[in-house]
Design an enzyme around this catalytic site. Structure first.
Site: not given
Length: 145
Positions: A58-61
């Site tokens: 769920g993290c952009a990175a």
């Protein structure tokens, strides 16, 4: 995770110190820079911990979060390939690493992040990633209670 000295203050005291730091900074550009600086101080994550099981979804990175338990406390090590995500996880480690599972589970992370104003300063995707990081830390605490 080299420093295994348990925190001497409560989660609320640590949060109050962080909030005070954030309040001194003024605008959001300065606050985001502060978060990024926190990330620069994060200890390097062992290559052995850069595994799929430690990735935070769920993290952009890409964000890795490794958890160990010692003397009834949870210790976290983390890294990211993004400066801002690395700063966000460093801030969370400042709050949570070295705490007991009970302290972590009882702490209202959403209220803490709102007090710092972080979710409103981030894009929706980054705020979701921050919530995923907190979720992973809480899961680790609940798993050993």
């Amino acid at each position: 995770m080299t420093d295994r000295t348990p925190p001497t203050d409560t989660l609320d005291q640590t949060l109050a110190e962080l909030a005070e730091d954030f309040d001194l900074l003024g605008d959001w550009e300065q606050r985001i820079e502060y978060v990024i600086e926190l990330g620069k101080g994060l200890a390097p994550l062992d290559e052995a911990d850069r595994i799929e099981a430690n990735k935070v979804p769920g993290c952009a990175a890409q964000v890795w979060l490794a958890t160990t338990q010692d003397d009834g406390r949870l210790w976290f090590a983390a890294d990211s390939d993004s400066a801002l995500s690395k700063g966000n996880i460093a801030l969370l480690l400042k709050l949570y690493s070295g705490r007991t599972p009970q302290e972590i589970a009882a702490f209202d992370a959403r209220a803490a992040l709102d007090r710092l104003g972080l979710p409103s300063a981030l894009t929706r995707q980054r705020a979701n990633g921050l919530n995923s990081m907190v979720g992973r830390i809480r899961e680790a605490a609940l798993a050993v209670q």
